[in-house]
Every structure is written in structure tokens, then in C-alpha cells.
Design a protein around this motif. Structure first.
Motif, short mmCIF file in Angstrom:
data_model
loop_
_atom_site.label_atom_id
_atom_site.label_comp_id
_atom_site.label_asym_id
_atom_site.label_seq_id
_atom_site.Cartn_x
_atom_site.Cartn_y
_atom_site.Cartn_z
N SER A 295 0.90 -1.28 -0.01
CA SER A 295 0.14 0.06 0.06
C SER A 295 0.88 1.31 0.04
CB SER A 295 -0.87 0.06 1.40
OG SER A 295 -0.05 0.18 2.46
N ARG A 297 0.37 5.61 1.36
CA ARG A 297 -0.40 6.45 1.87
C ARG A 297 0.09 7.86 1.38
NH1 ARG A 297 -3.02 5.26 6.72
NH2 ARG A 297 -2.77 2.85 7.24
N GLU A 314 -6.71 12.27 3.02
CA GLU A 314 -5.63 11.38 3.19
C GLU A 314 -6.21 10.05 2.77
OE1 GLU A 314 -3.31 11.54 5.83
OE2 GLU A 314 -3.85 13.63 6.74
N ARG A 316 -5.34 5.95 1.48
CA ARG A 316 -4.68 4.54 1.36
C ARG A 316 -5.00 4.09 0.14
NH1 ARG A 316 -6.16 -0.15 3.60
NH2 ARG A 316 -7.48 0.61 5.11
#
Ligand code: VTB
Length: 334
Positions: A295, A297, A314, A316
Motif C-alpha cells: 500500500s 499513503r 488522506e 490509503r
């Protein structure tokens, strides 16, 4: 159907996807020492992600020419063609050196405004700039002495002169500007690159520690910052700053008035501008990209001038799933 005939609210969200993709690609090159590879990766990600954006855009501002860096060509059509006709401005990485060296405050940034709204100047790479937040709107005059500007900014913002902080690019050309700021009694925050983030943070109430950006920086960066300042209710003035006789001659041939003070409304006309930026390396403005096992961010900011909305986003990103999606390819290291 768009809201009140505007370019449409969704466009802003679409643009964040573009800067997210560019930041993730660029983040792979943090600390690599290879500016051009970082820029090329970010540019390719911008190009790939833009293919999915509902707009009929023309690139009118593209950073890269003065540094001969990989760039999206000026004049190129961007977006999928199914949407409003717009001007597009891009700096896939503002702060390529910051990225290559793993230093703070590198961002990926794009902006959009109505077709014909952005100030364009192909031949002159630099502008002198002054940028402030909403409280100091109306206080600035780029032709006035530095001390007069700072005195008025202090009055408008109800701060003492010694509490004002001026953001300045750390360049030899700014020695006398720094001296004048010191003589006036204000503080200085030097940045090594990235004057888009410098101008935008000076105008954000979320960053009360910086009050004004002053000095000479890139022309594309001025227009990009202006798109954000419109939405923040800030103020900005700029003047073209030719580096040499060649640029002076080019300006004369184009009938450009080098004495003209470009206001915020000259830099970007109307009230329908969009600005999106995603952090590549962490800094005061935005957090940089961090990676998990599968992943990434990101932190982004999106500003829409029609509504004056500023959003921090924000995200992910599930890199594994993204691999399977058409647009997801834009996010993957090339
Ligand atoms: C600034 C800064 C950029 O160029 O506009 C600056 O925001 C001005 O040019 O990140 P010089 O570096 O030549 O002084 C950058 O540093 C790079 O494009």
C-alpha cells in the motif's frame, strides 16, 4: 449538469487522483539522486492519470522548460475530452532536487481554470512575486519598498513587524531582498526549492507561522500558486523577470510590458479555479508518501475557488488491487 454553470465540483476530486499518482511514482525516487528519473516518472503518471479525467483541457502552463526537465508539452490536449473546456497547469514535481535528495516539501501539483483564464508567457522563465493570505489582501504593492510592504502586512494582520515571517528562495539573487527584510525587522524562512508550497502556506490560515512569500521564482509556479490563492482568498502580485537580453528581446517581440504588475486576477481570471497538490516528501505543507507492504499513503490538498473550499485528503492506496484496474496503472512505478 454542473453547479451554477461552473466547471463542476467533481473535477477537483479527479485532479487529486492525478497528483496522488504522480506523487506515488515520484516517491520511488526519493533520495535516488536522479532528478530527471523522478521527474519523468511523475510526468508519466500525470499523463496516464489525466486520460481518465472528465475534461477537455489544454496544457498552458508546464514546469520543466527552464531546467530542461521531462515535461508535459505546452499545447498538449489533456483529459478524456468529455467535459468542460479548461486551461491546465502542471508541475509533476515542484522540488525535483528536494525529491532526489530526500529533503522536505516536494509536492506534485496541478491546477485547472476556465479556457483562456491563465496567464501564459512562453519566453520568460522567472517572475518576481509577492503572495499573502486573506488578512493581508490589499496590503501589497510589488513596486513599493520591501519595508513598506511589510509594514502594511503587519498592520493588516495585526502582528508586530518582528513576528512576521517572510518565505524566500535561498538564492544569491535574493541577498539584497534578505537584507531589506532584516533591516525592516521581520524574520526570514529560507527554502531551497518549492515556491508553490511557499506561496500557498503563506496564504493558509492553517500555517500562521509564515506570512508572505517574496522574491523571484519560476513563472509556471506563479500561476499554479495563484490558482490556490484565489480559493484561499489571498492576494498576489507578480512581474516578469527576464534573465538576459535574449529574454528581453523575446518579450519585446511579443509586446510584453515588463513593467506590468500582474495581479491575482491577471494571473488567473475568473473565480473558477481548481488546485490540487500531493506531498512527495514530508514538510510543513503536506505529509509525503509512505509505503506499506502493499500500500501507499498520501496526503493531498484540494482548493476550489468558486466555493472557497479547502480539503485535506488522506488516502490509503491498495497497490495490489490498483494493479488490476485501468486507472490504477497510473499509480504504479513505471
Ligand atoms: C522555484 C522553485 C522550483 O525553481 O520556482 C525555482 O519553486 C526558481 O528557479 O522548485 P531557480 O531554481 O533557477 O532559482 C525551482 O527550484 C525548480 O524548478
Amino acid at each position: 449538469m454542473t453547479e451554477n454553470g461552473s466547471l463542476g465540483r467533481n473535477l477537483a476530486m479527479e485532479l487529486v487522483r492525478v497528483t496522488e499518482a504522480a506523487a506515488i511514482r515520484a516517491a520511488r525516487w526519493v533520495g535516488s539522486g536522479d532528478k530527471n528519473a523522478a521527474d519523468a516518472g511523475a510526468r508519466d503518471a500525470v499523463r496516464d492519470a489525466l486520460a481518465f479525467v472528465d475534461m477537455d483541457g489544454v496544457t498552458v502552463i508546464s514546469e520543466g522548460e527552464k531546467d530542461q526537465a521531462p515535461m508535459i508539452p505546452v499545447g498538449s490536449h489533456v483529459g478524456n475530452g468529455n467535459g468542460p473546456q479548461v486551461d491546465f497547469a502542471v508541475d509533476p514535481i515542484d522540488g525535483t532536487t528536494l525529491t532526489a535528495r530526500g529533503l522536505p516539501n516536494a509536492i506534485s501539483v496541478v491546477a485547472v481554470a476556465e479556457r483562456g483564464a491563465m496567464f501564459t508567457c512562453a519566453h520568460i522563465a522567472y517572475m518576481e512575486k509577492i503572495a499573502v493570505g486573506p488578512q493581508a489582501k490589499g496590503a501589497i504593492d510589488i513596486n513599493a519598498p520591501v519595508k513598506d510592504n511589510l509594514t502594511r502586512i503587519a498592520r493588516f494582520t495585526e502582528k508586530n513587524m518582528e513576528d512576521l515571517t517572510v518565505v524566500i528562495l535561498d538564492r544569491p539573487r535574493h541577498e539584497s531582498l534578505m537584507e531589506e527584510v532584516r533591516m525592516a525587522g521581520a524574520r526570514i524562512k529560507l527554502i531551497s526549492d518549492g515556491d508553490v508550497a511557499g506561496a500557498v502556506t503563506a496564504a493558509m490560515e492553517e500555517h500562521p507561522g509564515v506570512d508572505v512569500l517574496m522574491g523571484i521564482g519560476g513563472t509556471p509556479e506563479a500561476v499554479l500558486a495563484a490558482c490556490a490563492l484565489k480559493g484561499l482568498g489571498g492576494d498576489m502580485q507578480a512581474k516578469l523577470w527576464p534573465r538576459n537580453d535574449e529574454e528581453r528581446t523575446a518579450a519585446a517581440e511579443d509586446n510584453l510590458d515588463l513593467e506590468r504588475v500582474l495581479t491575482l486576477d491577471d494571473l488567473v481570471q475568473g473565480d473558477d479555479a481548481y488546485f490540487a497538490a500531493t506531498g512527495i516528501t514530508s514538510g510543513e505543507f503536506l505529509n509525503g508518501v509512505s509505503f506499506g507492504p502493499n500500500s501507499a499513503r498520501t496526503q493531498s490538498v484540494m482548493i476550489r475557488s468558486r466555493s472557497g473550499t479547502l480539503r485535506f485528503i488522506e488516502t490509503r492506496h491498495n497497490i495490489g488491487l490498483k494493479r488490476q484496474l485501468p486507472m490504477g496503472q497510473a499509480y504504479l512505478p513505471g
